[in-house]
Scaffold this motif. Structure first.
Motif, short mmCIF file in Angstrom:
data_model
loop_
_atom_site.label_atom_id
_atom_site.label_comp_id
_atom_site.label_asym_id
_atom_site.label_seq_id
_atom_site.Cartn_x
_atom_site.Cartn_y
_atom_site.Cartn_z
N THR A 220 40.25 -25.69 -9.12
CA THR A 220 39.46 -26.47 -8.16
C THR A 220 39.61 -27.98 -8.38
O THR A 220 39.75 -28.73 -7.40
N PRO A 221 39.60 -28.48 -9.64
CA PRO A 221 39.84 -29.92 -9.83
C PRO A 221 41.19 -30.38 -9.29
O PRO A 221 41.33 -31.54 -8.88
N VAL A 222 42.17 -29.49 -9.28
CA VAL A 222 43.49 -29.85 -8.73
C VAL A 222 43.36 -30.12 -7.23
O VAL A 222 43.99 -31.04 -6.70
N VAL A 223 42.52 -29.33 -6.56
CA VAL A 223 42.28 -29.54 -5.12
C VAL A 223 41.63 -30.91 -4.90
O VAL A 223 42.05 -31.68 -4.03
N ILE A 224 40.59 -31.22 -5.72
CA ILE A 224 39.91 -32.52 -5.62
C ILE A 224 40.89 -33.65 -5.89
O ILE A 224 40.95 -34.65 -5.15
N GLY A 225 41.68 -33.50 -6.95
CA GLY A 225 42.66 -34.53 -7.31
C GLY A 225 43.71 -34.74 -6.24
O GLY A 225 44.12 -35.87 -5.96
N GLY B 286 32.80 -32.89 -8.35
CA GLY B 286 33.24 -32.46 -7.03
C GLY B 286 33.63 -30.99 -7.02
O GLY B 286 33.36 -30.25 -6.07
N ALA B 287 34.27 -30.56 -8.12
CA ALA B 287 34.70 -29.15 -8.22
C ALA B 287 33.50 -28.22 -8.30
O ALA B 287 33.52 -27.11 -7.73
N LEU B 288 32.41 -28.65 -8.97
CA LEU B 288 31.19 -27.84 -9.04
C LEU B 288 30.65 -27.55 -7.64
O LEU B 288 30.24 -26.43 -7.33
N GLY B 289 30.65 -28.60 -6.81
CA GLY B 289 30.18 -28.43 -5.45
C GLY B 289 31.05 -27.48 -4.65
O GLY B 289 30.57 -26.61 -3.91
N LEU B 290 32.36 -27.60 -4.84
CA LEU B 290 33.31 -26.77 -4.10
C LEU B 290 33.27 -25.32 -4.58
O LEU B 290 33.48 -24.38 -3.79
N ASP B 291 32.98 -25.13 -5.87
CA ASP B 291 32.93 -23.77 -6.43
C ASP B 291 31.84 -22.91 -5.81
O ASP B 291 31.88 -21.67 -5.91
N THR B 292 30.84 -23.54 -5.19
CA THR B 292 29.78 -22.77 -4.51
C THR B 292 30.36 -21.98 -3.34
O THR B 292 29.89 -20.89 -3.00
N PHE B 293 31.42 -22.52 -2.74
CA PHE B 293 32.03 -21.88 -1.57
C PHE B 293 33.18 -20.95 -1.97
O PHE B 293 33.35 -19.88 -1.42
N PHE B 294 34.00 -21.38 -2.93
CA PHE B 294 35.07 -20.53 -3.44
C PHE B 294 35.49 -21.02 -4.82
O PHE B 294 35.43 -22.21 -5.11
N SER B 295 35.85 -20.09 -5.67
CA SER B 295 36.24 -20.44 -7.04
C SER B 295 37.73 -20.19 -7.23
O SER B 295 38.28 -19.19 -6.78
N LEU B 296 38.37 -21.13 -7.92
CA LEU B 296 39.80 -21.02 -8.19
C LEU B 296 40.06 -20.94 -9.69
O LEU B 296 41.07 -21.40 -10.19
N GLY C 279 27.03 -32.07 -0.67
CA GLY C 279 26.75 -33.43 -1.13
C GLY C 279 27.40 -33.73 -2.46
O GLY C 279 27.96 -34.81 -2.67
N LEU C 280 27.34 -32.78 -3.41
CA LEU C 280 27.95 -32.97 -4.73
C LEU C 280 29.46 -33.06 -4.62
O LEU C 280 30.10 -33.88 -5.30
N PHE C 281 30.05 -32.24 -3.77
CA PHE C 281 31.50 -32.31 -3.53
C PHE C 281 31.89 -33.69 -3.01
O PHE C 281 32.84 -34.32 -3.51
N ALA C 282 31.15 -34.20 -2.02
CA ALA C 282 31.46 -35.51 -1.45
C ALA C 282 31.26 -36.62 -2.49
O ALA C 282 32.06 -37.56 -2.58
N ALA C 283 30.19 -36.50 -3.30
CA ALA C 283 29.93 -37.50 -4.33
C ALA C 283 31.06 -37.53 -5.36
O ALA C 283 31.50 -38.60 -5.80
#
Length: 401
Positions: free
Chosen positions: A126-131, A108-118, A280-284
């Protein structure tokens, strides 16, 4: 049939959300990039088998009003066999989900990193955001909130991958050939096993039984439950097909995951494709990050006889531990390889064992009465168990090798 029977949004959606995780996305990407449309039939086969087994699991929950763990404890009379079965269940689902949770969150973090990286040094926030998002949904402890959240995420995921597949304008005749003429290309068996193994997920059987008894309460609900299961998992299968089709347009290209797929599609189909794949990867990732700890909590509370309501502290404590471990491992980039290998072996053992138990339970008069499997259904299910046994044996052999 009433309109309510066609409403998409029940335990089946949660099951679809669980099996379309980063692992499935990656395997389907490799299948498409490596073999084009040739392995589409494997996606269809695994989807049909998943519908078959998940329907049985759902039926058990609705009719018996017990979860699958409680049924195993009640129906397996031999103490050693019962203990062995429960130990495999605990090792595979609780330890396994703990090991795989980092992959769910990292995906999920990989997908989100496309838009912004933490990323900050060696630590990725980014995994903290997903968690945190997964924690928020689970902590509310309400089935309706969980259901609606996952319906929205599955809808987003489906739209992203299906639109991407349409963008690639696949050759329809070749596509149909790959769907309905089974072939196993050279060195393709491992990918076929991967497609089946990431779709027929043992913990989903436990999750579906528990959620179905919470959602429905009487035999007259069986028809709605069956439609919910069939439509939701078919949608999940359609998403898997869409990923394979999208990756097929880059056949021969070396791809490691869906982010690479998005980058590969961008020069031809525009930056829109990259962002759709990443969404899609973020949602998955986030859907699997929610359902894996949930399944582990249901199994743990069932094995120890604890309260399995979503608001109980022991139930919450179990999924919190799984989720926190996943966030920490994903954030620091730590890969618990030995634990993952152990989980893969346990999973390989659990697949045929729980398949046999499920068919056995659904064929017993004393368990389901008039709602038990018909003889033809039992025969078909037995054949599928043999397939699952072969999958389990191959998985263990691959890990050992």
């Amino acid at each position: 049939m009433n309109k309510r029977s066609f409403r998409l949004g029940g335990p089946g959606v949660l099951v679809a959300a669980a099996f379309i995780g980063p692992g499935t996305v990656t395997v389907c990407t490799l299948a498409g990039a490596g073999y084009g449309f040739q392995l589409l039939w494997a996606v269809i086969l695994s989807t049909v088998v998943t519908i078959l087994f998940q329907e049985m699991a759902s039926r058990l929950g609705i009719i018996t009003r017990l979860d699958l763990t409680a049924l195993i404890k009640r129906e397996i009379q031999h103490p050693i066999v019962r203990l062995f079965t429960l130990l495999i269940v605990l090792c595979s689902i609780v330890i396994g989900n703990g090991a795989y949770e980092a992959g769910n969150i990292a995906g999920g973090a990989l997908g989100l990193d496309t838009f912004f990286s933490l990323q900050s040094g060696s630590f990725n926030f980014t995994p903290v955001v997903i968690g945190t998002l997964a924690f928020s949904v689970l902590w509310l402890g309400k089935y309706k909130v969980l259901e609606r959240s996952l319906v929205a995420l599955v809808g987003l995921m489906s739209l992203s991958f299906i639109l991407t597949a349409i963008l690639t304008r696949p050759n329809i005749s070749e596509l149909l050939k790959g769907m309905f003429l089974p072939t196993i290309p050279e060195n393709g068996l491992i990918i076929v096993l991967g497609v089946i193994g990431t779709t027929i997920v043992p913990y989903n059987l436990f999750l579906h039984t528990s959620l179905s008894k919470s959602k429905w309460s009487k035999p007259s609900d069986l028809k709605e439950a069956k439609w919910d299961t069939s439509l939701s998992i078919a949608l999940g299968g359609l998403v898997s097909l869409a990923i394979v089709i999208s990756a097929s347009s880059l056949q021969g290209t070396t791809l490691a995951n869906a982010v690479d797929l998005g980058k590969g599609l961008a020069p031809v189909y525009g930056v829109f494709a990259k962002y759709m794949i990443s969404i899609g990867l973020f949602a998955a990732g986030i859907t699997s990050a929610i359902t894996a700890p949930l399944a582990a909590a249901y199994v743990t509370t069932g094995c120890f006889g604890w309260d399995s309501s979503m608001s109980s502290w022991k139930f919450r404590g179990t999924w919190v531990v799984i989720l926190v471990l996943g966030v920490v491992f994903a954030s620091v980039g730590f890969k618990p390889i030995d634990v993952i290998r152990f989980a893969q072996v346990a999973n390989g053992m659990l697949l045929p064992v729980i398949g046999c138990v499920l068919v056995w339970l659904c064929s017993k008069d004393t368990v389901l009465g008039k709602y038990k499997n018909k003889p033809v259904m039992t025969l078909i299910s037995a054949v599928m168990v043999l397939l699952i046994a072969a999958l389990g044996a191959k998985s263990i052999w691959m890990v050992i090798g």
